[in-house]
Write a protein that holds these residues in place. Structure first.
Motif, short mmCIF file in Angstrom:
data_model
loop_
_atom_site.label_atom_id
_atom_site.label_comp_id
_atom_site.label_asym_id
_atom_site.label_seq_id
_atom_site.Cartn_x
_atom_site.Cartn_y
_atom_site.Cartn_z
N LEU A 179 -78.79 -39.42 -17.64
CA LEU A 179 -79.36 -39.53 -16.30
C LEU A 179 -79.49 -40.99 -15.86
O LEU A 179 -79.23 -41.32 -14.71
N ALA A 180 -79.88 -41.86 -16.79
CA ALA A 180 -80.08 -43.27 -16.44
C ALA A 180 -78.78 -43.91 -15.96
O ALA A 180 -78.76 -44.64 -14.96
N LEU A 181 -77.68 -43.67 -16.66
CA LEU A 181 -76.40 -44.26 -16.28
C LEU A 181 -75.89 -43.67 -14.97
O LEU A 181 -75.38 -44.39 -14.11
N PHE A 182 -76.04 -42.36 -14.80
CA PHE A 182 -75.60 -41.72 -13.56
C PHE A 182 -76.40 -42.26 -12.37
O PHE A 182 -75.84 -42.58 -11.32
N GLY A 183 -77.71 -42.37 -12.54
CA GLY A 183 -78.56 -42.92 -11.49
C GLY A 183 -78.22 -44.36 -11.18
O GLY A 183 -78.27 -44.79 -10.02
N PHE A 184 -77.86 -45.12 -12.21
CA PHE A 184 -77.46 -46.51 -12.05
C PHE A 184 -76.21 -46.58 -11.18
O PHE A 184 -76.07 -47.48 -10.34
N GLY A 185 -75.31 -45.61 -11.38
CA GLY A 185 -74.09 -45.56 -10.57
C GLY A 185 -74.37 -45.26 -9.12
O GLY A 185 -73.77 -45.88 -8.22
#
Length: 210
Positions: free
Chosen positions: A40-46
């Motif tokens: 979730l953190a990486l997707f949200g960062f994107g």
């Protein structure tokens, strides 16, 4: 305007253009790997990277306006772009919060956070360079808005650090909620950036005292 000042404004505009293109690439890869690895953190960062693109477009327009008339006020386009950006940051925060709740209830764990480590490390290096380059140009032009923009780039550095730390913790320890904690950190900065965007739309320069 002297030839030296014209050259500096061109540098500032090229830096804003690079910021836009970099964030597009970063957003694509972050969302792709974030979805595949279920982090979730990486997707949200994107998603945040694409919102930064909207902000970057507004900044590019701002630089062109200041070049033509340093004393001019924000244009209607800039204000609209800032409001859209602010709204997008708030929506991202709501989406991340829903994702956090879902992941906690389902006890979901990412497949891996290796790409989070790689992407955030590259982002930290890039954003620190951008921050310093924008600040240097802003000081030479004695332009408070450009200097303020360089200070706002620090928020991107902070968000990258949050992603890096949470990704490292999960990859090293396997701590189930490291990804959730990282997403929560992104919520904090997304809300802060959303607030900054609406304040700038009202004519308040970005202080970015995060």
């Amino acid at each position: 305007m002297t030839s030296s000042e014209q050259k500096l404004y061109k540098q500032a505009w090229l830096l804003s253009l690079f910021t836009i293109l970099y964030n597009i690439a970063e957003g694509v890869f972050s969302m792709l790997f974030g979805y595949e690895d279920e982090t979730l953190a990486l997707f949200g960062f994107g998603v945040d990277s694409f919102i930064e693109v909207l902000s970057g477009i507004g900044i590019a327009v701002m630089i062109l306006r200041i070049k033509q008339n340093p004393q001019s006020h924000r244009s209607k386009f800039e204000k609209t772009a800032l409001k859209i950006t602010g709204t997008a940051f708030y929506l991202l925060s709501i989406g991340l919060l829903a994702g956090i709740i879902t992941n906690i209830v389902s006890h979901h764990k990412p497949e891996t956070t290796l790409w989070g480590i790689i992407i955030s490390s590259l982002s930290i290096l890039t954003m620190v360079w951008l921050m310093l380059a924008k600040r240097k140009v802003g000081k030479k032009l004695n332009s408070d808005p450009i200097i303020a923009d360089s200070n706002c780039t620090k928020v991107c550095v902070y968000m990258s650090v949050v992603l890096l730390v949470s990704s490292l913790i999960y990859e090293i320890t396997g701590f189930a909620y490291a990804d959730v904690i990282g997403a929560a950190g992104l919520i904090y900065f997304s809300v802060s950036e959303g607030k900054e965007a609406f304040e700038k739309a009202k004519g308040i320069e970005c202080s970015c005292c995060c």
